[in-house]
Design an enzyme around this catalytic site. Sequence first.
Site, PDB file in Angstrom:
ATOM      1  CG  ASN A   9       0.294   0.974   2.161  1.00  0.00           C
ATOM      2  OD1 ASN A   9      -0.691   1.704   2.280  1.00  0.00           O
ATOM      3  ND2 ASN A   9       1.401   1.364   1.539  1.00  0.00           N
ATOM      4  CE  LYS A  11       1.064   0.754  -2.033  1.00  0.00           C
ATOM      5  NZ  LYS A  11       2.031   0.578  -3.097  1.00  0.00           N
ATOM      6  CG  HIS A 100       4.940   4.072   0.854  1.00  0.00           C
ATOM      7  ND1 HIS A 100       4.932   4.256  -0.504  1.00  0.00           N
ATOM      8  CD2 HIS A 100       4.694   2.753   1.063  1.00  0.00           C
ATOM      9  CE1 HIS A 100       4.688   3.092  -1.090  1.00  0.00           C
ATOM     10  NE2 HIS A 100       4.530   2.164  -0.164  1.00  0.00           N
ATOM     11  CD  GLU A 102       2.959   4.042  -3.632  1.00  0.00           C
ATOM     12  OE1 GLU A 102       2.033   4.246  -2.826  1.00  0.00           O
ATOM     13  OE2 GLU A 102       3.178   2.934  -4.148  1.00  0.00           O
ATOM     14  CD  GLU A 170       7.321  -0.878   1.303  1.00  0.00           C
ATOM     15  OE1 GLU A 170       6.516  -1.796   1.239  1.00  0.00           O
ATOM     16  OE2 GLU A 170       7.010   0.318   1.142  1.00  0.00           O
ATOM     17  N   GLY A 176       4.536  -2.624  -6.468  1.00  0.00           N
ATOM     18  CA  GLY A 176       3.442  -2.568  -7.444  1.00  0.00           C
ATOM     19  C   GLY A 176       3.826  -3.044  -8.827  1.00  0.00           C
ATOM     20  CB  SER A 213       5.845  -7.580  -5.942  1.00  0.00           C
ATOM     21  OG  SER A 213       5.668  -6.438  -6.775  1.00  0.00           O
TER      22      SER A 213
HETATM   23  P1  PGA Z   1       2.933  -3.843  -3.351  1.00  0.00           P
HETATM   24  O1  PGA Z   1       3.135  -2.524  -2.460  1.00  0.00           O
HETATM   25  O2  PGA Z   1       2.810  -5.011  -2.410  1.00  0.00           O
HETATM   26  O3  PGA Z   1       1.666  -3.595  -4.128  1.00  0.00           O
HETATM   27  O4  PGA Z   1       4.144  -3.980  -4.227  1.00  0.00           O
HETATM   28  C1  PGA Z   1       3.943  -2.536  -1.310  1.00  0.00           C
HETATM   29  C2  PGA Z   1       3.993  -1.173  -0.656  1.00  0.00           C
HETATM   30  O5  PGA Z   1       3.998  -0.167  -1.366  1.00  0.00           O
HETATM   31  O6  PGA Z   1       4.006  -1.049   0.582  1.00  0.00           O
END
Ligand code: PGA
Length: 248
Positions: A9, A11, A100, A102, A170, A176, A213
Amino acid sequence: MKKIHLFGNWKMNMSGDETDSFFRSLSEGLGAISEDVNMAIFPPSLYLERAHRAIVDMGIGEKVSLGVQNVYHEDKGAFTGEIAPVMALELGASFSILGHSERRALFGETPDFVGKKVSFCSQKGLKPVLCVGETLEERDRGEAWTIIEDQLNQGLLNLQDPSSLTVAYEPVWAIGTGRSASPDDAQEMCSSIRGWLDRRYGAKKIPILYGGSVKPENSKDLFSMEDIDGALVGGASLDPKSFLKMAV
Ligand code: PGA
């Protein structure tokens, strides 16, 4: 060996030129990846067509699919800024991430709204990747499963046929932050999600990914867990070398 689904992803990252060079490097390393790995990249939707062209030109479509990061639950209309599943399909996407954290936290998407998109996508032939996960406060209050169960209940309320479904667990506190859930904690939640999906749909082996992560240093331990079928990777999917490392 179980199939591993490795989803990247991006983003709101990467330019058009970076998209081209990513796929060039990816295609050079693909020979080394395990037969049992399915890859999909989720670029910003403006670069879907460019990513699709790169995949076709390099002849890597058998190993690498494309997806969008979000869509709306209508075919067309006065929905400024939104993208319809049919549009994403036309540009070469086969998956859509939905719900997601976010989108839920920053753009106010509710579990019920996410559910509308999941069933609509599936009807249109765009495979939904439903994201679920709890915040740290919810986990500390002992409410993690209640939150996830509600996201599953509402997210999958109208999805009768789960054959195209993927679920990604997640935990918000791991996204992140560099702080991944331990393989045991991730397994525990993925096993509860597996139980819920089996009760709802029968034992259909719906892929369950872990996200938060994930990087080359922890991916193998996570993938060795019984109910973790792969990963939704953010930061570490921007570098083709680190993405490939998780696939060998
Ligand atoms: P990350 O993001 O691997 O940077 O923690 C994962 C995600 O948001 O799908």
